[in-house]
Design an enzyme around this catalytic site. Structure first.
Site, mmCIF file in Angstrom:
data_model
loop_
_atom_site.group_PDB
_atom_site.id
_atom_site.type_symbol
_atom_site.label_atom_id
_atom_site.label_comp_id
_atom_site.label_asym_id
_atom_site.label_seq_id
_atom_site.Cartn_x
_atom_site.Cartn_y
_atom_site.Cartn_z
ATOM 1 N N HIS A 131 0.011 5.908 0.869
ATOM 2 C CA HIS A 131 0.367 5.188 -0.352
ATOM 3 C C HIS A 131 -0.692 4.154 -0.744
ATOM 4 C CE1 HIS A 131 2.219 2.166 2.496
ATOM 5 N NE2 HIS A 131 1.767 1.327 1.597
ATOM 6 N N ASP A 161 3.039 9.591 5.541
ATOM 7 C CA ASP A 161 2.382 8.494 4.846
ATOM 8 C C ASP A 161 1.083 8.090 5.535
ATOM 9 O OD1 ASP A 161 1.989 6.609 2.855
ATOM 10 O OD2 ASP A 161 3.080 5.034 3.926
ATOM 11 N N GLY A 233 -0.493 -5.553 1.698
ATOM 12 C CA GLY A 233 -1.912 -5.606 2.019
ATOM 13 C C GLY A 233 -2.183 -5.266 3.469
ATOM 14 N N ASN A 234 -1.159 -5.428 4.321
ATOM 15 C CA ASN A 234 -1.270 -5.002 5.715
ATOM 16 C C ASN A 234 -1.132 -3.494 5.865
ATOM 17 O OD1 ASN A 234 -0.046 -8.026 6.647
ATOM 18 N ND2 ASN A 234 -1.536 -7.074 8.011
ATOM 19 N N SER A 235 -0.646 -2.819 4.837
ATOM 20 C CA SER A 235 -0.440 -1.375 4.910
ATOM 21 C C SER A 235 -1.717 -0.666 5.337
ATOM 22 C CB SER A 235 0.007 -0.827 3.550
ATOM 23 O OG SER A 235 1.291 -1.311 3.215
ATOM 24 N N GLY A 291 13.787 26.737 6.859
ATOM 25 C CA GLY A 291 14.532 26.951 5.632
ATOM 26 C C GLY A 291 16.024 26.722 5.739
ATOM 27 N N VAL A 292 16.419 25.527 6.151
ATOM 28 C CA VAL A 292 17.843 25.181 6.201
ATOM 29 C C VAL A 292 18.062 23.828 5.544
ATOM 30 C CG1 VAL A 292 18.289 26.484 8.320
ATOM 31 C CG2 VAL A 292 17.645 24.062 8.467
#
Length: 400
Positions: A131, A161, A233-235, A291-292
């Site tokens: 992100h 992410d 900003g720590n991301s 596929g469930v």
């Protein structure tokens, strides 16, 4: 002679009595006496700790993470991003995660943001959050020594992410990978990043919890929770242990105000390393898929269907002609184990299925009514996640 001794004794007694009276009533008189003038004052000093040589005074314990910081901090960078096309992010203004990271911005303004990253190899690979760089045109990495470089996105994995960048600089410091599987609740950790764009900052705390999932942040969740202050900003920054080894990538916080409330989440380095290697090698992360449509088994559901178990994942839907359907999985089955991994909730099922190797059969154990069945299902490759720009990152896809 005896008379002289008596006079001497009386004189000494009178002198001592007078000295006692003076010292009690006028002690300052004694300080001015000639015999007190040249006595050196007694000064008590604290023991000197030679920190540069790693010395520690035996009588004065010093708790410091300076050595861990010196090892890890040079490898943590600031990531400055911008997008020339404002329309690319204009539709995401209603996304709370967008506002959290980029702030309130008009639809006609170029978008920009500041995050963090971690240099993981001396040849220029940088690990950060997806992100932080998602849909950005211009990405610049700034090192603590003042150097800057344009970065290229090698690959990204929205479902965890994570993203991998590449910069071209020499003499790059690389962080040391730790083993996040050895972490325990109560272990000391440091969060290093660039909160609010003020510059590199180190905060300290402990591991508050492990294995946090079902938070609605990512599809695959296994977060380390910490009370080390993590802010916007720590991301993408580093969560390191007391020796400076990388334990996680800081990703999110729980907050009502936008600032730290002591509940932060980091992606374990065990997950990050797998994603890193896959993105560098293949440009994508390959995961299994059957596929469930799963749903957590609750006590009410178990009682309604008269099921003799409390833990498992209820299958509410099966994709027609999908891997699970071809393997004999039916709606209403309760999955209790995938390969050698027991599953008690949807998050565990997602992770267990994702770890399956596409094209190879896997034994799936299900409870169907009063029977326990072992079904062989050949997993397919998980389809690439589609990121609907109108949907918040807090919504987790429920179809596996």
């Amino acid at each position: 002679m005896r008379k002289l001794w008596m006079i001497f004794s009386q004189a000494v007694t009178v002198f001592v009595a007078g000295l006692f009276v003076v010292s009690t009533l006028k002690p300052e008189w004694l300080q001015s006496m000639p015999w007190r003038q040249h006595q050196p004052a007694t000064v008590i000093t604290a023991p000197v700790v030679n920190r540069s040589a790693g010395g520690v005074a035996a009588t004065t314990p010093v708790l410091s993470f300076s050595e861990a910081t010196k090892r890890a901090a040079p490898a943590v960078v600031s990531v400055v991003t911008s997008s020339k096309a404002a329309s690319r992010r204009g539709s995401r203004q209603s996304d709370p995660w967008f506002r959290y990271f980029f702030g309130e911005q008009g639809n006609n303004q170029p978008q920009s943001g500041i995050g963090s990253g971690v240099i993981v190899s001396s040849n220029g690979y940088v690990l950060t959050n997806n992100h932080v760089v998602e849909r950005m045109d211009d990405i610049e990495v700034m090192l603590t020594d003042g150097r800057k470089a344009r970065a290229k996105v090698i690959g990204s994995d929205p479902e965890t992410d994570l993203a991998v960048l590449k910069i071209e600089l020499d003499r790059l410091p690389a962080i040391t990978f730790g083993n996040s599987d050895t972490l325990q609740v109560g272990d000391a950790v440091l969060a290093i990043g660039n909160p609010f764009g003020v510059g590199q900052t180190v905060t300290a705390g402990i591991v508050s919890a492990l294995g946090r999932n079902q938070l609605g942040i990512n599809t695959f969740e296994n977060f380390i929770q910490t009370d080390a202050a993590i802010n916007p900003g720590n991301s993408g920054g580093a969560l390191v242990d007391s020796s400076g080894s990388l334990m996680g990538i800081n990703s999110a916080i729980y907050s009502r105000s936008g600032g730290s409330l002591g509940i932060g989440f980091a992606i374990p380095v065990s997950t990050a390393q797998h994603v890193l290697e896959s993105l560098i090698r293949d440009g994508q992360v390959t995961r299994g898929w059957i596929g469930v449509e799963p749903r957590d088994l609750t006590a009410e559901i178990a009682e309604t269907f008269n099921l003799p178990l409390k833990d498992g994942v209820l299958i509410t839907g099966v994709l027609q002609n999908g891997p699970a359907a071809q393997g004999g999985v039916h709606p209403g089955d309760v999955v209790v184990q995938i390969a050698q991994t027991p599953v008690a909730n949807t998050s565990q099922l997602l992770n267990a299925v994702a770890s399956l190797k596409p094209g190879e059969p896997a034994r799936i154990t299900v409870q169907r009514g009063g029977k326990v069945l072992a079904l062989d299902v050949v997993a397919a490759q998980r389809p690439k996640a589609s990121r609907n720009s109108e949907v918040s990152r807090q919504e987790v896809p429920q179809e596996e």
